[in-house]
Design a protein around this motif. Structure first.
Motif, PDB file in Angstrom:
ATOM      1  N   GLN A  32       1.040  -0.756   0.253  1.00  0.00           N
ATOM      2  CA  GLN A  32      -0.037  -0.056   0.012  1.00  0.00           C
ATOM      3  C   GLN A  32       1.078   1.214  -0.045  1.00  0.00           C
ATOM      4  O   GLN A  32       0.957   2.178  -0.669  1.00  0.00           O
ATOM      5  CB  GLN A  32      -1.026   0.306   1.370  1.00  0.00           C
ATOM      6  CG  GLN A  32      -2.212  -0.582   1.367  1.00  0.00           C
ATOM      7  CD  GLN A  32      -2.963  -0.238   2.028  1.00  0.00           C
ATOM      8  OE1 GLN A  32      -3.093  -1.601   3.422  1.00  0.00           O
ATOM      9  NE2 GLN A  32      -4.187   0.177   2.330  1.00  0.00           N
ATOM     10  N   ARG A  33       1.867   1.293   1.641  1.00  0.00           N
ATOM     11  CA  ARG A  33       2.757   2.633   0.995  1.00  0.00           C
ATOM     12  C   ARG A  33       3.721   3.318  -0.372  1.00  0.00           C
ATOM     13  O   ARG A  33       3.666   4.286  -1.091  1.00  0.00           O
ATOM     14  CB  ARG A  33       3.362   2.751   2.091  1.00  0.00           C
ATOM     15  CG  ARG A  33       4.353   3.320   2.709  1.00  0.00           C
ATOM     16  CD  ARG A  33       5.522   3.499   3.669  1.00  0.00           C
ATOM     17  NE  ARG A  33       6.323   1.983   4.527  1.00  0.00           N
ATOM     18  CZ  ARG A  33       6.870   1.839   3.471  1.00  0.00           C
ATOM     19  NH1 ARG A  33       7.677   2.795   3.156  1.00  0.00           N
ATOM     20  NH2 ARG A  33       7.784   0.568   4.318  1.00  0.00           N
ATOM     21  N   GLY A  36       1.671   1.944  -3.960  1.00  0.00           N
ATOM     22  CA  GLY A  36      -0.338   2.683  -4.101  1.00  0.00           C
ATOM     23  C   GLY A  36      -1.271   1.790  -4.033  1.00  0.00           C
ATOM     24  O   GLY A  36      -2.526   2.200  -4.320  1.00  0.00           O
ATOM     25  N   GLN A  38      -4.807  -0.621  -2.884  1.00  0.00           N
ATOM     26  CA  GLN A  38      -5.530  -0.504  -2.535  1.00  0.00           C
ATOM     27  C   GLN A  38      -6.397  -2.144  -1.777  1.00  0.00           C
ATOM     28  O   GLN A  38      -6.325  -2.593  -3.021  1.00  0.00           O
ATOM     29  CB  GLN A  38      -6.450   0.431  -3.204  1.00  0.00           C
ATOM     30  CG  GLN A  38      -6.540   1.737  -3.202  1.00  0.00           C
ATOM     31  CD  GLN A  38      -5.516   2.218  -1.988  1.00  0.00           C
ATOM     32  OE1 GLN A  38      -5.539   2.021  -1.166  1.00  0.00           O
ATOM     33  NE2 GLN A  38      -4.056   2.989  -1.715  1.00  0.00           N
ATOM     34  N   GLU A  60      -3.865  -2.259  -8.043  1.00  0.00           N
ATOM     35  CA  GLU A  60      -3.359  -0.862  -9.371  1.00  0.00           C
ATOM     36  C   GLU A  60      -4.540  -0.452  -9.320  1.00  0.00           C
ATOM     37  O   GLU A  60      -5.488  -0.394 -10.045  1.00  0.00           O
ATOM     38  CB  GLU A  60      -2.474  -0.680  -9.577  1.00  0.00           C
ATOM     39  CG  GLU A  60      -1.290  -0.220  -9.970  1.00  0.00           C
ATOM     40  CD  GLU A  60      -1.868   1.421 -10.496  1.00  0.00           C
ATOM     41  OE1 GLU A  60      -1.230   2.027 -10.457  1.00  0.00           O
ATOM     42  OE2 GLU A  60      -3.745   1.081 -11.263  1.00  0.00           O
ATOM     43  N   TRP A 106      11.247   8.516  -4.617  1.00  0.00           N
ATOM     44  CA  TRP A 106      10.610   7.556  -4.014  1.00  0.00           C
ATOM     45  C   TRP A 106      10.591   6.741  -2.627  1.00  0.00           C
ATOM     46  O   TRP A 106      10.141   6.661  -1.472  1.00  0.00           O
ATOM     47  CB  TRP A 106       9.005   7.313  -4.892  1.00  0.00           C
ATOM     48  CG  TRP A 106       7.970   6.497  -4.013  1.00  0.00           C
ATOM     49  CD1 TRP A 106       8.225   5.728  -4.306  1.00  0.00           C
ATOM     50  CD2 TRP A 106       6.981   7.294  -3.055  1.00  0.00           C
ATOM     51  NE1 TRP A 106       6.803   5.109  -3.432  1.00  0.00           N
ATOM     52  CE2 TRP A 106       6.090   6.659  -3.203  1.00  0.00           C
ATOM     53  CE3 TRP A 106       7.047   8.474  -2.873  1.00  0.00           C
ATOM     54  CZ2 TRP A 106       4.962   6.756  -2.238  1.00  0.00           C
ATOM     55  CZ3 TRP A 106       5.758   8.875  -2.523  1.00  0.00           C
ATOM     56  CH2 TRP A 106       5.166   7.657  -1.276  1.00  0.00           C
ATOM     57  N   GLN A 110      10.480   6.225   1.232  1.00  0.00           N
ATOM     58  CA  GLN A 110       9.724   5.278   1.320  1.00  0.00           C
ATOM     59  C   GLN A 110      10.723   4.792   2.662  1.00  0.00           C
ATOM     60  O   GLN A 110      10.510   3.841   3.202  1.00  0.00           O
ATOM     61  CB  GLN A 110       9.265   4.350   0.613  1.00  0.00           C
ATOM     62  CG  GLN A 110       8.202   4.848  -0.185  1.00  0.00           C
ATOM     63  CD  GLN A 110       7.307   6.179   1.022  1.00  0.00           C
ATOM     64  OE1 GLN A 110       6.387   5.119   1.789  1.00  0.00           O
ATOM     65  NE2 GLN A 110       7.058   7.123   0.557  1.00  0.00           N
TER      66      GLN A 110
END
Length: 146
Positions: A32-33, A36, A38, A60, A106, A110
């Motif tokens: 998720q982190r 992205g 769900q 996705e 990114w 993270q």
């Protein structure tokens, strides 16, 4: 070998890949982190072996593909290894070489370790960014120059 009598049936696209995690909740949170994805609001049983565990399917949202993350009761907690039989790695395509640099930034934000962007011409020109999920599964982002 005889020639086929009919055409190969159609495949309409990529739907999902299923992976096994040592810690389902931690892996779901990581995907998720970092990517992205769900999760759907339900779990999926292992049909025919419901007592063995279950899976969470993460979508996705823009493209509709998914990763199913499975929990197996009998999982001894061994990390993934591309040297063992099974999945070696999984790769996604990106549109540009610059996208790989953006992904590297990114992943840094993270706290996800990665190998940096590698540009190569052997055996063909491509650029790749390699990183790993919490269970050591190798993931790649790839750009093929046009």
């Amino acid at each position: 070998m005889t020639a086929p009598t009919q055409a190969r049936p159609a495949i309409t696209g990529y739907h999902h890949i299923g992976i096994t995690a040592t810690d389902l909740d931690a892996s779901v949170a990581w995907y998720q982190r970092v990517l992205g994805l769900q999760p759907l609001p339900m779990t999926f049983p292992h049909h025919g072996a419901e007592e063995s565990g279950h899976a969470v399917l993460l979508l996705e949202p823009a493209q509709g593909w998914a990763i199913g993350i499975h929990r197996h009761v009998s999982n001894p907690g061994t990390p993934a290894s591309e040297a063992a039989t099974g999945l070696d790695h999984f790769a996604w395509a990106v549109s540009s070489r610059e996208d790989l640099d953006a992904w590297a930034s990114w992943l840094d934000e993270q706290g996800v370790e990665h190998a940096g962007v590698t540009d190569t011409t052997d055996p063909m020109p491509y650029s790749v960014l390699v990183f790993r999920d919490p269970d050591n599964l190798q993931l790649e982002l790839v750009h093929l120059p046009g």
